[in-house]
Design a protein around this motif. Structure first.
Motif, mmCIF file in Angstrom:
data_model
loop_
_atom_site.group_PDB
_atom_site.id
_atom_site.type_symbol
_atom_site.label_atom_id
_atom_site.label_comp_id
_atom_site.label_asym_id
_atom_site.label_seq_id
_atom_site.Cartn_x
_atom_site.Cartn_y
_atom_site.Cartn_z
ATOM 1 N N ALA A 135 0.863 -1.188 0.000
ATOM 2 C CA ALA A 135 0.000 0.000 0.000
ATOM 3 C C ALA A 135 0.891 1.226 0.000
ATOM 4 O O ALA A 135 1.793 1.336 0.826
ATOM 5 N N LEU A 136 0.631 2.148 -0.925
ATOM 6 C CA LEU A 136 1.465 3.326 -1.069
ATOM 7 C C LEU A 136 0.636 4.595 -0.905
ATOM 8 O O LEU A 136 -0.332 4.813 -1.633
ATOM 9 N N PHE A 137 0.994 5.406 0.086
ATOM 10 C CA PHE A 137 0.494 6.756 0.298
ATOM 11 C C PHE A 137 -0.980 6.814 0.682
ATOM 12 O O PHE A 137 -1.611 7.855 0.575
ATOM 13 N N PHE A 138 -1.514 5.714 1.148
ATOM 14 C CA PHE A 138 -2.828 5.716 1.777
ATOM 15 C C PHE A 138 -2.698 6.365 3.149
ATOM 16 O O PHE A 138 -1.614 6.428 3.726
ATOM 17 N N GLN A 139 -3.805 6.856 3.700
ATOM 18 C CA GLN A 139 -3.768 7.422 5.047
ATOM 19 C C GLN A 139 -3.649 6.313 6.099
ATOM 20 O O GLN A 139 -4.054 5.181 5.864
ATOM 21 N N HIS A 140 -3.111 6.649 7.251
ATOM 22 C CA HIS A 140 -3.009 5.722 8.393
ATOM 23 C C HIS A 140 -2.207 4.464 8.040
ATOM 24 O O HIS A 140 -2.618 3.349 8.351
ATOM 25 N N LEU A 141 -1.052 4.641 7.416
ATOM 26 C CA LEU A 141 -0.237 3.479 7.040
ATOM 27 C C LEU A 141 0.842 3.142 8.065
ATOM 28 O O LEU A 141 1.310 1.999 8.104
ATOM 29 N N ILE A 142 1.264 4.108 8.872
ATOM 30 C CA ILE A 142 2.354 3.821 9.806
ATOM 31 C C ILE A 142 1.929 2.700 10.749
ATOM 32 O O ILE A 142 0.903 2.783 11.411
ATOM 33 N N GLY A 143 2.723 1.622 10.762
ATOM 34 C CA GLY A 143 2.402 0.465 11.579
ATOM 35 C C GLY A 143 1.701 -0.643 10.829
ATOM 36 O O GLY A 143 1.404 -1.692 11.412
ATOM 37 N N THR A 144 1.433 -0.461 9.524
ATOM 38 C CA THR A 144 0.768 -1.506 8.771
ATOM 39 C C THR A 144 1.631 -2.758 8.665
ATOM 40 O O THR A 144 2.864 -2.692 8.735
ATOM 41 N N THR A 145 0.977 -3.888 8.481
ATOM 42 C CA THR A 145 1.690 -5.156 8.286
ATOM 43 C C THR A 145 1.875 -5.487 6.809
ATOM 44 O O THR A 145 2.357 -6.574 6.480
ATOM 45 N N ALA A 146 1.473 -4.587 5.921
ATOM 46 C CA ALA A 146 1.712 -4.819 4.495
ATOM 47 C C ALA A 146 3.199 -5.039 4.255
ATOM 48 O O ALA A 146 4.045 -4.398 4.886
ATOM 49 N N ASP A 147 3.527 -5.928 3.325
ATOM 50 C CA ASP A 147 4.934 -6.258 3.075
ATOM 51 C C ASP A 147 5.712 -5.067 2.549
ATOM 52 O O ASP A 147 6.906 -4.920 2.841
ATOM 53 N N VAL A 148 5.041 -4.221 1.767
ATOM 54 C CA VAL A 148 5.692 -3.010 1.267
ATOM 55 C C VAL A 148 4.724 -1.860 1.465
ATOM 56 O O VAL A 148 3.545 -1.943 1.101
ATOM 57 N N ALA A 149 5.210 -0.790 2.085
ATOM 58 C CA ALA A 149 4.375 0.377 2.351
ATOM 59 C C ALA A 149 5.254 1.615 2.351
ATOM 60 O O ALA A 149 6.405 1.570 2.789
ATOM 61 N N VAL A 150 4.697 2.710 1.852
ATOM 62 C CA VAL A 150 5.394 3.994 1.865
ATOM 63 C C VAL A 150 4.370 5.071 2.200
ATOM 64 O O VAL A 150 3.288 5.115 1.603
ATOM 65 N N THR A 151 4.705 5.931 3.168
ATOM 66 C CA THR A 151 3.841 7.059 3.493
ATOM 67 C C THR A 151 4.696 8.187 4.047
ATOM 68 O O THR A 151 5.692 7.937 4.734
ATOM 69 N N PRO A 152 4.369 9.434 3.731
ATOM 70 C CA PRO A 152 5.193 10.548 4.226
ATOM 71 C C PRO A 152 5.227 10.591 5.748
ATOM 72 O O PRO A 152 4.212 10.424 6.417
ATOM 73 N N SER A 153 6.401 10.829 6.292
ATOM 74 C CA SER A 153 6.581 10.988 7.742
ATOM 75 C C SER A 153 7.749 11.938 7.976
ATOM 76 O O SER A 153 8.798 11.549 8.485
ATOM 77 N N PRO A 154 7.575 13.202 7.570
ATOM 78 C CA PRO A 154 8.689 14.149 7.670
ATOM 79 C C PRO A 154 9.088 14.396 9.114
ATOM 80 O O PRO A 154 8.268 14.312 10.030
ATOM 81 N N ILE A 155 10.366 14.695 9.299
ATOM 82 C CA ILE A 155 10.888 15.022 10.624
ATOM 83 C C ILE A 155 10.666 16.516 10.845
ATOM 84 O O ILE A 155 11.156 17.349 10.081
ATOM 85 N N GLU A 156 9.900 16.848 11.897
ATOM 86 C CA GLU A 156 9.514 18.224 12.140
ATOM 87 C C GLU A 156 9.892 18.645 13.548
ATOM 88 O O GLU A 156 10.063 17.810 14.435
ATOM 89 N N ASP A 157 10.003 19.971 13.758
ATOM 90 C CA ASP A 157 10.260 20.464 15.110
ATOM 91 C C ASP A 157 8.939 20.621 15.849
ATOM 92 O O ASP A 157 7.864 20.285 15.327
ATOM 93 N N GLU A 158 9.001 21.160 17.062
ATOM 94 C CA GLU A 158 7.803 21.247 17.888
ATOM 95 C C GLU A 158 6.761 22.200 17.313
ATOM 96 O O GLU A 158 5.578 22.143 17.679
ATOM 97 N N ASP A 159 7.166 23.054 16.373
ATOM 98 C CA ASP A 159 6.238 23.967 15.729
ATOM 99 C C ASP A 159 5.796 23.467 14.356
ATOM 100 O O ASP A 159 5.249 24.230 13.551
ATOM 101 N N ASN A 160 6.056 22.174 14.075
ATOM 102 C CA ASN A 160 5.688 21.542 12.813
ATOM 103 C C ASN A 160 6.445 22.104 11.612
ATOM 104 O O ASN A 160 5.994 21.974 10.472
ATOM 105 N N ASN A 161 7.603 22.710 11.863
ATOM 106 C CA ASN A 161 8.464 23.141 10.760
ATOM 107 C C ASN A 161 9.273 21.954 10.269
ATOM 108 O O ASN A 161 9.808 21.176 11.068
#
Length: 469
Positions: A135-161
């Protein structure tokens, strides 16, 4: 508020005729011939967009007898529709009644939370059945058991920058490989004033890599490109027609790649679209009404102080969930029911009929007229706007903000809500999605698609194709 006898007013699932909610049935020969299912989730696409002139690739793969209208659940916004498509049950059962979530205990409205939580979608159930899934770029993918998955998870500061672009993937390290081959995922082309086809192009490149490396039996790929122009310019615009050709070219490249893979002969391509768009020209501001009535409070920074407020509207395109203290519900309902552009007010007695009888839903829910949509603003003087209003800040804003598609005069994001020309959320016949079956193995399938397919039928149909029991 529109009179209830007005034929243009919203009714739940106001589409022509009945929709097929049961899975399509296939012969044993057809399912034996199907070894791989690819799902192309092309948001904003409708059946009438598929023709030889504008979308020749889609037209060649999905002949008219293999394409039907797809009736989305109410509300027809991203997360409720996606969860319905991928689980086979509606918002009243799965609980995703908006793309945002209002935590009643914490009194916080949050949009685009990215963890899987307790969601169990078709790729997770297919994985449990022993298939290889992706599954690629569907919502709520972090933690999925799909064998292959990609979803945005940018590293942000406390102000969401944004500090550093990143994606969460299965398996670990897959994003590093994608980045080495295709550069970082172009987040600023995926949403915001710079949104364009580059986000979809990168996703489809990742889909090629997923097929090359993991050869999944089921791969679901979200293709967002039409979502941008559908909101910024509207579905009736010349710009939307142009971008239909662009997305057809993008899909043509991916389908050409698939046709050269060893398993192409056993592949069925499922074409789905989550919703269609309405042309809109009127932004509505329910929180301004609540603010003027003294029901919504703000803090010293101009932000909504929800915990101190008697009522608050969490808006999402053409839908607004209103959460209110017990003593303020009737007052808020009366005030907002009189707001020009509000079509329907859904109370507790009507929620089951609308398919949203779930604790996550608002104390009552507003539905906009077809040419209107809801913006979260509670201020009228931009000097009183909270700091995040002119920023790309999809998590802090307590409502979906399509103005993020436009550059602003005093910040990255415009505060001119009249720029928005398209919206969605109402479930009516003018804004249905589409469903199609194509690919070599589809030739063995029967019957032809007729009428309208309900969104709840998509997952059981895929389970039938892959013989998942």
């Amino acid at each position: 508020m529109t009179d209830e006898t007005d034929t243009a007013s919203a009714t739940p699932h106001d589409t022509d005729g009945e929709a097929a909610t049961a899975p399509l049935e296939f012969s044993a020969e057809a399912t034996d011939a199907t070894g791989r299912v690819i799902v192309l989730d092309v948001v904003g696409l409708q059946s009438h967009h598929i023709d030889a002139e504008r979308t020749p690739t889609l037209h060649s793969l999905f002949p008219a007898e293999r394409v039907a209208d797809l009736r989305p659940p109410f509300p027809a916004v991203t997360v409720p529709v996606q969860t319905t498509l991928a689980t086979g049950v509606g918002p009243g059962e799965h609980g995703d009644v908006s793309s945002g979530e209002f935590d009643r205990e914490r009194e916080v409205a949050e949009f685009w939370e990215r963890d899987r939580g307790d969601r169990n979608r078709i790729w997770e159930t297919a994985s449990q059945a022993g298939l290889t899934t992706g599954a690629l770029f569907f919502q709520h993918l972090i933690g999925t058991t799909a064998d292959v998955a990609v979803t945005p998870s940018p590293i942000e500061d406390e102000d969401n920058n944004l500090l550093e672009m990143n994606c969460w993937t299965n398996p670990d390290g897959f994003y590093d490989d994608l980045r080495d081959d295709y550069a970082h995922f172009p987040l600023h082309n995926y949403w915001g004033p710079g949104a364009n086809e580059e986000g979809s192009r990168w996703i489809l490149a990742a889909a090629k890599e997923a097929v090359d490396r993991f050869d999944p039996d089921l791969l679901w790929v979200y293709v967002p490109h039409l979502d941008y122009v559908g909101q910024s310019d509207g579905p009736g615009s010349a710009a939307f027609q142009t971008e239909l050709e662009t997305v057809d070219d993008l899909l043509g490249d991916f389908l050409s790649f698939l046709s050269e893979t060893e398993r192409w002969g056993e592949t069925v391509v499922n074409l789905v679209s989550e919703y269609g768009f309405h042309d809109v020209e009127r932004p509505l501001f329910p929180n301004r009404v609540l603010r003027d009535a003294g029901l919504l409070e703000t803090d010293s920074a101009g932000d909504a102080d929800i915990s101190a407020s008697a009522a608050f509207a969490m808006v999402d395109h053409q839908i607004a969930h209103v959460y209110a203290d017990e003593g303020a519900v009737e007052t808020a309902r009366e005030l907002l029911g009189e707001l020009d552009g509000v079509d329907t007010v859904i109370g507790d007695g009507e929620k089951d009929e609308w398919g949203i009888d779930h604790p996550n839903a608002g104390d009552f829910v507003l539905v906009a007229d077809r040419d209107a949509w809801f913006q979260y603003y509670w201020w009228t003087d931009r000097a009183n706007a909270p700091p995040y209003a002119t920023d790309m800040d999809i998590h802090d804003k307590p409502g979906f903000d399509p103005c993020e598609l436009f550059f602003g005069d005093d910040g990255l994001v415009s505060l001119d809500a009249t720029n928005v020309s398209g919206s969605h959320g109402r479930a009516d016949e003018s804004a249905v999605g589409c469903y199609g079956l194509g690919g070599p193995a589809a030739a063995e399938l029967a019957p032809e698609l007729e009428g309208t397919v309900d969104a709840t039928a998509v997952t059981p149909t895929i389970e039938a194709l892959l013989d998942i029991t």
